[in-house]
Write a protein that holds these residues in place. Structure first.
Motif, short mmCIF file in Angstrom:
data_model
loop_
_atom_site.label_atom_id
_atom_site.label_comp_id
_atom_site.label_asym_id
_atom_site.label_seq_id
_atom_site.Cartn_x
_atom_site.Cartn_y
_atom_site.Cartn_z
N GLU A 41 7.52 3.97 13.99
CA GLU A 41 6.59 4.77 13.19
C GLU A 41 5.58 3.87 12.49
N PHE A 42 4.38 4.42 12.25
CA PHE A 42 3.35 3.74 11.46
C PHE A 42 3.17 4.56 10.19
N LEU A 43 3.56 3.98 9.06
CA LEU A 43 3.44 4.65 7.77
C LEU A 43 2.26 4.07 7.01
N GLY A 44 1.33 4.92 6.60
CA GLY A 44 0.18 4.48 5.83
C GLY A 44 0.46 4.56 4.34
N LEU A 45 0.10 3.50 3.64
CA LEU A 45 0.28 3.42 2.19
C LEU A 45 -1.11 3.40 1.56
N THR A 46 -1.43 4.43 0.76
CA THR A 46 -2.76 4.49 0.18
C THR A 46 -2.68 4.93 -1.28
N GLY A 47 -3.84 4.95 -1.93
CA GLY A 47 -3.91 5.27 -3.35
C GLY A 47 -4.90 4.34 -4.02
N PRO A 48 -5.23 4.59 -5.27
CA PRO A 48 -6.24 3.78 -5.97
C PRO A 48 -5.81 2.34 -6.17
N SER A 49 -6.76 1.46 -6.40
CA SER A 49 -6.46 0.07 -6.69
C SER A 49 -5.58 0.00 -7.94
N GLY A 50 -4.59 -0.88 -7.90
CA GLY A 50 -3.68 -1.02 -9.02
C GLY A 50 -2.52 -0.05 -9.01
N ALA A 51 -2.39 0.75 -7.94
CA ALA A 51 -1.31 1.74 -7.87
C ALA A 51 0.04 1.13 -7.53
N GLY A 52 0.06 -0.13 -7.09
CA GLY A 52 1.33 -0.80 -6.78
C GLY A 52 1.62 -0.96 -5.30
N LYS A 53 0.63 -0.65 -4.45
CA LYS A 53 0.86 -0.69 -2.99
C LYS A 53 1.24 -2.09 -2.52
N SER A 54 0.45 -3.09 -2.90
CA SER A 54 0.74 -4.46 -2.46
C SER A 54 2.07 -4.96 -3.01
N SER A 55 2.42 -4.53 -4.20
CA SER A 55 3.71 -4.94 -4.78
C SER A 55 4.87 -4.41 -3.94
N VAL A 56 4.75 -3.18 -3.44
CA VAL A 56 5.79 -2.62 -2.58
C VAL A 56 5.94 -3.45 -1.31
N ILE A 57 4.80 -3.74 -0.66
CA ILE A 57 4.82 -4.54 0.57
C ILE A 57 5.43 -5.92 0.30
N LYS A 58 5.04 -6.54 -0.79
CA LYS A 58 5.53 -7.89 -1.09
C LYS A 58 7.01 -7.89 -1.47
N CYS A 59 7.50 -6.80 -2.04
CA CYS A 59 8.94 -6.71 -2.29
C CYS A 59 9.71 -6.59 -0.99
N ILE A 60 9.15 -5.84 -0.03
CA ILE A 60 9.82 -5.71 1.28
C ILE A 60 9.87 -7.06 1.98
N TYR A 61 8.75 -7.80 1.95
CA TYR A 61 8.69 -9.10 2.61
C TYR A 61 9.40 -10.18 1.79
N ARG A 62 9.69 -9.87 0.56
CA ARG A 62 10.37 -10.73 -0.41
C ARG A 62 9.48 -11.84 -0.94
N THR A 63 8.16 -11.65 -0.88
CA THR A 63 7.28 -12.52 -1.65
C THR A 63 7.56 -12.29 -3.13
N TYR A 64 7.83 -11.02 -3.49
CA TYR A 64 8.28 -10.66 -4.82
C TYR A 64 9.76 -10.28 -4.75
N LEU A 65 10.48 -10.60 -5.80
CA LEU A 65 11.88 -10.19 -5.92
C LEU A 65 11.92 -8.90 -6.73
N ALA A 66 12.45 -7.84 -6.16
CA ALA A 66 12.51 -6.56 -6.84
C ALA A 66 13.30 -6.67 -8.13
N THR A 67 12.84 -5.97 -9.17
CA THR A 67 13.59 -5.93 -10.43
C THR A 67 14.85 -5.10 -10.26
N SER A 68 14.74 -3.99 -9.55
CA SER A 68 15.91 -3.17 -9.22
C SER A 68 15.58 -2.29 -8.03
#
Length: 244
Positions: A41-68
């Motif tokens: 599947e191809f899931l599109g992630l959209t929304g205004p700038s600053g909505a947290g989209k890149s943070s979600v992607i980076k948590c999945i890739y583990r560039t960021y460590l999820a808080t919980s």
């Protein structure tokens, strides 16, 4: 536990940053984000700038460590790994074998030719130098990178050329899961069509993809479903909306 048609489940993902240089100020990047990605599947992630989209992607890739929260990834053999808390060694292995990521900006070692940037990804998987070079050439050709640039440094390329090299580097290992941050941003129409065609083919071959988009025209050419984020959150009804 995921079913056989699912490859990834994000559950109640929460990410905060503590800014020590600003008196321990706490910034919430995303909270209570939940969705499931199906195989192929191809899931599109959209929304205004600053909505947290890149943070979600980076948590999945583990560039960021999820808080919980949890990020459950299903392996080929049915085993599951929580990417939110897996050991670093396992994350590195998955990045090498299963999970590809293309950010908005190409980051590579300086003075490394474009051909070697791509071939290096295959060398990490055990390919010999000659075969890796041949496959790297195929991907640069597929991305319409002029043959005269293959032995040049990507830092000298145009923004659109760098973006295509970045995407080719993520695709060349044929990942099971591909994460994309604005893959068509700032591209001209012709270049955008190349990227859309390549991603469409990757999806047909079974790659599961999550892509961040502000370019809604490109997004609707590619995705199966849309995940709309606002202020770090997502409305469950919008997650389920199918793209026609």
């Amino acid at each position: 536990m995921l079913n056989q048609n699912e490859i990834l489940a994000v559950r109640k993902l929460f990410k905060q940053f503590t800014l020590h240089v600003l008196g321990e100020k706490v910034i919430t990047a995303c909270e209570n984000v939940s969705f499931v990605l199906r195989r192929g599947e191809f899931l599109g992630l959209t929304g205004p700038s600053g909505a947290g989209k890149s943070s979600v992607i980076k948590c999945i890739y583990r560039t960021y460590l999820a808080t919980s929260g949890s990020i459950i990834y299903s392996h080929r053999d049915g085993r599951e790994t929580d990417l939110a808390c897996a050991p670093e060694r396992e994350i590195i292995r998955l990045r090498r074998l299963d999970i590809g990521y293309a950010s908005q900006f190409l980051k590579v070692m300086p003075r490394v030719p474009a051909l070697d940037v791509l071939a290096g990804e295959l060398r990490k998987k055990g390919w010999d130098m000659e075969q890796a070079g041949e496959r790297a050439g195929e991907y640069l050709k597929m991305m319409n990178i002029d043959r005269t640039l293959w032995d040049a440094y990507p830092s000298t390329f145009s923004g659109g050329e760098q973006q295509r090299v970045n995407l080719a580097r993520a695709l060349i290992t044929e990942p099971r899961l591909l994460l994309l941050d604005e893959p068509t941003a700032s591209l001209d129409h012709e270049t955008k069509q190349i990227v859309v065609r390549v991603l469409t083919e990757a999806k047909k071959e079974g790659t599961s993809i999550i892509g961040i988009f502000h370019d809604l025209d490109a997004m609707h050419c590619l995705v199966d479903r849309v995940f709309v984020m606002r202020a770090g959150r997502c409305d469950d009804a919008e997650v389920r909306r199918e793209v026609i």
